[in-house]
Design a protein around this motif. Structure first.
Motif, PDB file in Angstrom:
ATOM      1  N   ILE A 239      -7.957  67.766  22.015  1.00  0.00           N
ATOM      2  CA  ILE A 239      -7.594  68.571  23.181  1.00  0.00           C
ATOM      3  C   ILE A 239      -8.565  69.733  23.323  1.00  0.00           C
ATOM      4  N   VAL A 240      -9.069  69.930  24.545  1.00  0.00           N
ATOM      5  CA  VAL A 240      -9.995  71.021  24.841  1.00  0.00           C
ATOM      6  C   VAL A 240      -9.322  71.974  25.828  1.00  0.00           C
ATOM      7  N   PRO A 241      -9.249  73.281  25.493  1.00  0.00           N
ATOM      8  CA  PRO A 241      -8.632  74.243  26.409  1.00  0.00           C
ATOM      9  C   PRO A 241      -9.589  74.662  27.528  1.00  0.00           C
ATOM     10  N   ARG A 242      -9.027  75.180  28.625  1.00  0.00           N
ATOM     11  CA  ARG A 242      -9.851  75.718  29.723  1.00  0.00           C
ATOM     12  C   ARG A 242     -10.617  76.951  29.268  1.00  0.00           C
ATOM     13  N   GLU A 243      -9.927  77.861  28.579  1.00  0.00           N
ATOM     14  CA  GLU A 243     -10.525  79.106  28.108  1.00  0.00           C
ATOM     15  C   GLU A 243     -10.637  79.065  26.587  1.00  0.00           C
ATOM     16  N   GLN A 244     -11.806  79.421  26.093  1.00  0.00           N
ATOM     17  CA  GLN A 244     -12.041  79.392  24.654  1.00  0.00           C
ATOM     18  C   GLN A 244     -11.367  80.586  23.982  1.00  0.00           C
ATOM     19  N   LEU A 245     -10.901  80.383  22.767  1.00  0.00           N
ATOM     20  CA  LEU A 245     -10.292  81.423  21.937  1.00  0.00           C
ATOM     21  C   LEU A 245      -9.129  82.133  22.623  1.00  0.00           C
ATOM     22  N   ASP A 246      -8.335  81.366  23.399  1.00  0.00           N
ATOM     23  CA  ASP A 246      -7.197  81.928  24.124  1.00  0.00           C
ATOM     24  C   ASP A 246      -5.994  81.020  23.944  1.00  0.00           C
ATOM     25  N   SER A 247      -5.017  81.470  23.168  1.00  0.00           N
ATOM     26  CA  SER A 247      -3.848  80.628  22.883  1.00  0.00           C
ATOM     27  C   SER A 247      -2.957  80.429  24.101  1.00  0.00           C
ATOM     28  N   THR A 248      -3.121  81.258  25.145  1.00  0.00           N
ATOM     29  CA  THR A 248      -2.316  81.100  26.354  1.00  0.00           C
ATOM     30  C   THR A 248      -3.012  80.236  27.400  1.00  0.00           C
ATOM     31  N   SER A 249      -4.199  79.745  27.076  1.00  0.00           N
ATOM     32  CA  SER A 249      -4.943  78.888  27.998  1.00  0.00           C
ATOM     33  C   SER A 249      -4.247  77.549  28.183  1.00  0.00           C
ATOM     34  N   THR A 250      -4.369  77.008  29.387  1.00  0.00           N
ATOM     35  CA  THR A 250      -3.898  75.641  29.622  1.00  0.00           C
ATOM     36  C   THR A 250      -5.004  74.675  29.198  1.00  0.00           C
ATOM     37  N   ILE A 251      -4.770  73.398  29.415  1.00  0.00           N
ATOM     38  CA  ILE A 251      -5.660  72.365  28.888  1.00  0.00           C
ATOM     39  C   ILE A 251      -6.678  71.909  29.922  1.00  0.00           C
ATOM     40  N   LYS A 252      -7.901  71.740  29.471  1.00  0.00           N
ATOM     41  CA  LYS A 252      -8.990  71.237  30.310  1.00  0.00           C
ATOM     42  C   LYS A 252      -9.040  69.712  30.249  1.00  0.00           C
ATOM     43  N   SER A 253      -9.000  69.154  29.026  1.00  0.00           N
ATOM     44  CA  SER A 253      -9.085  67.696  28.874  1.00  0.00           C
ATOM     45  C   SER A 253      -8.474  67.242  27.558  1.00  0.00           C
ATOM     46  N   ILE A 254      -8.130  65.945  27.532  1.00  0.00           N
ATOM     47  CA  ILE A 254      -7.616  65.314  26.310  1.00  0.00           C
ATOM     48  C   ILE A 254      -8.327  63.986  26.125  1.00  0.00           C
ATOM     49  N   GLU A 255      -8.973  63.827  24.967  1.00  0.00           N
ATOM     50  CA  GLU A 255      -9.579  62.543  24.625  1.00  0.00           C
ATOM     51  C   GLU A 255      -8.587  61.778  23.760  1.00  0.00           C
ATOM     52  N   LEU A 256      -8.372  60.517  24.116  1.00  0.00           N
ATOM     53  CA  LEU A 256      -7.382  59.673  23.446  1.00  0.00           C
ATOM     54  C   LEU A 256      -8.038  58.852  22.340  1.00  0.00           C
ATOM     55  N   PHE A 257      -7.370  58.764  21.195  1.00  0.00           N
ATOM     56  CA  PHE A 257      -7.876  57.975  20.073  1.00  0.00           C
ATOM     57  C   PHE A 257      -6.863  56.957  19.566  1.00  0.00           C
ATOM     58  N   ASP A 258      -5.618  57.055  20.017  1.00  0.00           N
ATOM     59  CA  ASP A 258      -4.548  56.183  19.529  1.00  0.00           C
ATOM     60  C   ASP A 258      -4.126  55.220  20.634  1.00  0.00           C
ATOM     61  N   GLU A 259      -4.026  53.948  20.293  1.00  0.00           N
ATOM     62  CA  GLU A 259      -3.694  52.904  21.273  1.00  0.00           C
ATOM     63  C   GLU A 259      -2.263  52.993  21.798  1.00  0.00           C
ATOM     64  N   ARG A 260      -1.404  53.753  21.159  1.00  0.00           N
ATOM     65  CA  ARG A 260      -0.032  53.895  21.655  1.00  0.00           C
ATOM     66  C   ARG A 260       0.026  54.688  22.961  1.00  0.00           C
ATOM     67  N   PHE A 261      -0.962  55.541  23.198  1.00  0.00           N
ATOM     68  CA  PHE A 261      -1.019  56.266  24.463  1.00  0.00           C
ATOM     69  C   PHE A 261      -1.505  55.292  25.521  1.00  0.00           C
ATOM     70  N   LYS A 262      -0.657  55.059  26.547  1.00  0.00           N
ATOM     71  CA  LYS A 262      -1.028  54.094  27.585  1.00  0.00           C
ATOM     72  C   LYS A 262      -0.382  54.442  28.914  1.00  0.00           C
ATOM     73  N   THR A 263      -0.967  53.891  29.979  1.00  0.00           N
ATOM     74  CA  THR A 263      -0.439  54.074  31.326  1.00  0.00           C
ATOM     75  C   THR A 263       0.711  53.088  31.554  1.00  0.00           C
ATOM     76  N   VAL A 264       1.397  53.217  32.689  1.00  0.00           N
ATOM     77  CA  VAL A 264       2.470  52.279  33.009  1.00  0.00           C
ATOM     78  C   VAL A 264       1.923  50.862  33.159  1.00  0.00           C
ATOM     79  N   ASN A 265       0.640  50.723  33.486  1.00  0.00           N
ATOM     80  CA  ASN A 265       0.005  49.405  33.594  1.00  0.00           C
ATOM     81  C   ASN A 265      -0.523  48.894  32.262  1.00  0.00           C
TER      82      ASN A 265
END
Length: 186
Positions: A86-112
């Motif tokens: 997970i990469v935050p929008r703002e660096q070194l800020d615990s209140t920052s929201t998320i910029k992106s998430i890279e997936l590594f586990d096959e259990r994460f999937k779309t409805v399709n």
């Protein structure tokens, strides 16, 4: 009557726990599992309380802006399996929201059923591909309905040349495997 009530209760609990388990790994636009656009970096401690979070923090304002890396929060199961980065929008800020998430586990999937183990056939059959960009080593597929990018290694395309030649949808074999799968939160 009591026996019937117990059976109904057990079935309801089983369905509810199955649904919660499924939601834990669902990918949609603006959502990966329990993470949404509103999730902050400090919320990750609660969401992944049973997992391990490895924080790789940048130098922030003290670092060299030209070569500065993003902060990364790598999520691992207790057994050591890498789930997400997970990469935050703002660096070194615990209140920052998320910029992106890279997936590594096959259990994460779309409805399709699209996940990190899917092939190009799976991507193309169930998603509208808005564009394809090439780099020296991969072709990046943009999927607007998920706000996601999926990279496929050029070797999977049968291209061994180290160049920036444009790749079209027709050039990508159905069985080409995913190199990386990133969901963007912008």
């Amino acid at each position: 009557m009591r026996k019937l009530f117990k059976i109904v209760l057990i079935v309801c609990v089983a369905i509810a726990s199955t649904q919660c388990s499924k939601d834990k790994y669902t990918i949609a636009k603006g959502k990966v599992g329990q993470i949404t656009k509103e999730t902050t970096m400090q919320d990750l401690e609660n969401i992944f309380a049973k997992d391990s979070i490895v924080k790789i923090l940048s130098e922030g304002a003290k670092g060299n802006y030209y070569f500065q890396d993003d902060d990364e929060y790598q999520i691992f199961e207790k057994g050591g399996k890498h789930l997400l980065t997970i990469v935050p929008r703002e660096q070194l800020d615990s209140t920052s929201t998320i910029k992106s998430i890279e997936l590594f586990d096959e259990r994460f999937k779309t409805v399709n059923g699209l996940n990190i183990l899917s092939t190009f056939r799976d991507i193309n059959a169930n998603n509208a591909i808005s564009k394809i960009e090439t780099s020296f080593s991969s072709a990046t597929i943009f999927i607007d309905d998920l706000n996601a990018t999926i990279a496929i290694d050029k070797e999977e395309l049968g291209l061994k040349e180290f160049n920036m030649k444009k790749v079209s949808i027709e050039q990508i074999p159905d069985l080409a495997k995913i190199k990386s799968f990133i969901v963007w939160f912008n």
